[in-house]
Design a protein around this motif. Structure first.
Motif, mmCIF file in Angstrom:
data_model
loop_
_atom_site.group_PDB
_atom_site.id
_atom_site.type_symbol
_atom_site.label_atom_id
_atom_site.label_comp_id
_atom_site.label_asym_id
_atom_site.label_seq_id
_atom_site.Cartn_x
_atom_site.Cartn_y
_atom_site.Cartn_z
ATOM 1 N N ARG A 118 41.691 -19.945 87.084
ATOM 2 C CA ARG A 118 42.351 -19.739 85.787
ATOM 3 C C ARG A 118 41.420 -18.901 84.914
ATOM 4 N NH1 ARG A 118 43.380 -23.470 82.438
ATOM 5 N NH2 ARG A 118 45.647 -23.472 82.170
ATOM 6 N N VAL A 119 41.941 -17.799 84.362
ATOM 7 C CA VAL A 119 41.063 -16.862 83.669
ATOM 8 C C VAL A 119 41.721 -16.253 82.433
ATOM 9 C CG1 VAL A 119 39.759 -16.218 85.740
ATOM 10 C CG2 VAL A 119 41.835 -14.937 85.138
ATOM 11 N N MET A 120 40.853 -15.829 81.519
ATOM 12 C CA MET A 120 41.200 -14.880 80.466
ATOM 13 C C MET A 120 40.579 -13.537 80.853
ATOM 14 S SD MET A 120 40.219 -17.202 77.135
ATOM 15 C CE MET A 120 38.604 -17.651 77.815
ATOM 16 N N VAL A 121 40.925 -12.507 80.093
ATOM 17 C CA VAL A 121 40.355 -11.179 80.340
ATOM 18 C C VAL A 121 39.776 -10.650 79.040
ATOM 19 C CG1 VAL A 121 40.828 -8.803 81.038
ATOM 20 C CG2 VAL A 121 42.009 -10.687 82.180
ATOM 21 N N HIS A 122 38.504 -10.245 79.073
ATOM 22 C CA HIS A 122 37.943 -9.514 77.937
ATOM 23 C C HIS A 122 38.510 -8.114 78.004
ATOM 24 C CE1 HIS A 122 35.139 -9.061 74.666
ATOM 25 N NE2 HIS A 122 34.658 -7.959 75.208
ATOM 26 N N HIS A 123 39.181 -7.679 76.947
ATOM 27 C CA HIS A 123 40.084 -6.542 77.112
ATOM 28 C C HIS A 123 39.449 -5.176 76.872
ATOM 29 C CE1 HIS A 123 40.673 -7.613 72.791
ATOM 30 N NE2 HIS A 123 40.881 -6.326 72.616
ATOM 31 N N TYR A 124 38.145 -5.086 77.015
ATOM 32 C CA TYR A 124 37.464 -3.802 76.909
ATOM 33 C C TYR A 124 36.676 -3.517 78.181
ATOM 34 C CZ TYR A 124 38.176 -4.789 71.914
ATOM 35 O OH TYR A 124 38.713 -5.107 70.701
ATOM 36 N N ILE A 125 36.539 -2.234 78.490
ATOM 37 C CA ILE A 125 35.705 -1.786 79.601
ATOM 38 C C ILE A 125 34.741 -0.740 79.065
ATOM 39 C CG2 ILE A 125 35.649 -0.753 81.903
ATOM 40 C CD1 ILE A 125 38.596 -1.436 82.191
ATOM 41 N N GLY A 126 33.459 -0.867 79.415
ATOM 42 C CA GLY A 126 32.469 0.128 79.031
ATOM 43 C C GLY A 126 31.763 0.681 80.253
ATOM 44 N N CYS A 127 30.653 1.371 80.024
ATOM 45 C CA CYS A 127 29.917 1.994 81.119
ATOM 46 C C CYS A 127 29.154 0.971 81.957
ATOM 47 C CB CYS A 127 28.946 3.035 80.564
ATOM 48 S SG CYS A 127 27.529 2.345 79.658
ATOM 49 N N THR A 128 28.934 -0.223 81.404
ATOM 50 C CA THR A 128 28.189 -1.351 82.005
ATOM 51 C C THR A 128 26.683 -1.114 82.006
ATOM 52 O OG1 THR A 128 28.155 -0.657 84.345
ATOM 53 C CG2 THR A 128 30.140 -1.794 83.564
ATOM 54 N N ARG A 129 26.198 0.039 81.540
ATOM 55 C CA ARG A 129 24.773 0.361 81.636
ATOM 56 C C ARG A 129 24.063 0.431 80.289
ATOM 57 N NH1 ARG A 129 27.614 3.684 84.776
ATOM 58 N NH2 ARG A 129 27.426 5.411 83.290
ATOM 59 N N CYS A 130 24.764 0.803 79.219
ATOM 60 C CA CYS A 130 24.103 0.940 77.921
ATOM 61 C C CYS A 130 23.766 -0.441 77.360
ATOM 62 C CB CYS A 130 24.985 1.714 76.938
ATOM 63 S SG CYS A 130 26.454 0.829 76.352
ATOM 64 N N ASP A 131 22.949 -0.469 76.320
ATOM 65 C CA ASP A 131 22.506 -1.742 75.753
ATOM 66 C C ASP A 131 23.676 -2.567 75.228
ATOM 67 O OD1 ASP A 131 19.915 -1.097 76.354
ATOM 68 O OD2 ASP A 131 19.333 -0.566 74.296
ATOM 69 N N CYS A 159 26.873 -2.591 76.270
ATOM 70 C CA CYS A 159 27.603 -3.173 77.397
ATOM 71 C C CYS A 159 26.821 -4.331 78.013
ATOM 72 C CB CYS A 159 27.890 -2.113 78.450
ATOM 73 S SG CYS A 159 29.196 -0.938 78.015
ATOM 74 N N ARG A 160 25.514 -4.133 78.195
ATOM 75 C CA ARG A 160 24.700 -5.166 78.832
ATOM 76 C C ARG A 160 24.575 -6.419 77.968
ATOM 77 N NH1 ARG A 160 21.613 -3.815 83.300
ATOM 78 N NH2 ARG A 160 21.761 -1.644 83.971
ATOM 79 N N SER A 161 24.776 -6.283 76.655
ATOM 80 C CA SER A 161 24.718 -7.450 75.781
ATOM 81 C C SER A 161 26.088 -8.074 75.549
ATOM 82 C CB SER A 161 24.073 -7.075 74.437
ATOM 83 O OG SER A 161 24.857 -6.102 73.751
#
Length: 346
Positions: free
Chosen positions: A84-97, A99-101
């Motif tokens: 059972r899940v929710m979704v955080h509805h944003y996507i970023g590069c996953t590498r910048c500060d 995104c990592r935070s």
């Protein structure tokens, strides 16, 4: 499968889309509830032909459901079929500060995308998302609650987090739509003394059921004066503005106590003031853009732990084939929270 798209000029329709398949690092979620957010109305009402109303992407950015399929490379402790899940509805590069935070919406890597606008959203039976965007949904919470936490209720939580320690302090919440009511409920549970401001009698009454110690009709007189009267003339130390009305922003600033904080959550208004008028107040004026993925998980855990009645925010639940009627009703902005629900996403 069918998915709902906005075409502009208050037109929404169902279109055919291929069933999604998970790629590396991705999962497919079988949607059980997809919330209708007040920010949807900005796109729904948009002039036809704008990029966000092209009909290319399925709308809906408050999805909750169960993991239906898992792509290659997804660890079993990150997602398993049936979770059972929710979704955080944003996507970023996953590498910048950022995104990592946990703040992909603040991505500086030029990769920011949002579900429901730049990527297919939740107004469809299935949705493909990165496994990293999943947030667990406690068994005690409904899928509708998960959808609300995914944006509206989570946005209220994010605004309260921006204001800092609210326990034992008076907080004025301007606007008692779904975000404002969520703020009233959450802030009360966190120990604040909440005063609710809204022109609609039903919303003011709902706020008091959620714990507001007083409710003010801003159309009946001077809201800043009423707030000062409730605080012995001091003014309120904290304001959360959720309506997006310029008059509410103005009243919130006028009602502040010295050193007070105003957090703007609502969209569409303007903040105008003379610096001479506020200079000696030492006020802090800030904004809050939804919440981080970490805060989304924390908000859900707090709600589950304290058994807060998030489901009571909802006044309407619609099937996908009722989406036209659903947004016509939602556009009137006279009701509470609404969601598209799926009894059987298979």
């Amino acid at each position: 499968m069918k998915g709902a798209v906005f075409l502009g000029d208050r037109i929404v329709e169902l279109r055919d889309f291929p069933d999604p398949q998970p790629g590396p690092g991705e999962v497919v979620v079988a949607i059980k509830a997809s919330g209708m957010c007040g920010s949807d109305l900005h796109v729904y009402r948009e002039q036809a032909g704008r990029a966000t109303t092209s009909g290319e992407h399925i709308n809906g950015h408050e999805p909750a459901g169960v993991v239906h399929a898992v792509g290659p490379g997804v660890p079993s402790d990150a997602a398993r079929v049936g979770d059972r899940v929710m979704v955080h509805h944003y996507i970023g590069c996953t590498r910048c500060d950022h995104c990592r935070s946990g703040w992909p919406q603040m991505c500086t890597g030029q990769s920011f995308r949002a579900f429901g606008t730049q990527e297919h959203g939740g107004h469809a039976p299935f949705m493909r998302v990165p496994a990293a965007a999943l947030v667990p949904l406690d068994d005690t919470l409904s899928f509708e609650a998960g959808a609300a936490i995914g944006c509206g209720t989570g946005t209220a939580w994010g605004g309260l987090e921006r204001l800092g320690d609210i326990g034992g302090r008076t907080l004025a919440v301007f606007g008692q739509g779904p975000v404002g009511l969520s703020a009233t409920m959450l802030a009360t549970a966190r120990g604040a003394r909440v005063v609710a401001i809204d022109p609609e009698p039903a919303r003011r009454a709902h706020a008091q059921r959620f714990g507001a110690v007083a409710a003010i009709d801003p159309t009946a007189g001077q809201a800043p004066e009423a707030l000062r009267e409730l605080t012995g003339g001091d003014g309120v130390p904290l304001v959360l503005e959720t309506s997006g009305a310029s008059s509410a922003i103005r009243d919130g600033i006028a009602a502040l106590a010295p050193w007070g904080k105003v957090c703007l959550v609502g969209l569409g208004g303007e903040a105008r003031f003379g610096t001479v008028d506020v200079h000696r107040s030492q006020m802090t004026l800030m904004t809050s853009w939804t919440m981080s993925i970490v805060q989304q998980r924390q908000c859900a855990a707090f709600i589950a732990r304290n058994k807060l009645p998030v489901d009571d925010l909802f006044t309407h639940r619609w099937r996908l084939d009722q989406v036209v009627e659903a947004y016509q009703e939602f556009d009137r902005q006279a009701a509470g929270k609404a969601a598209i629900v799926f009894d059987d996403a298979a």
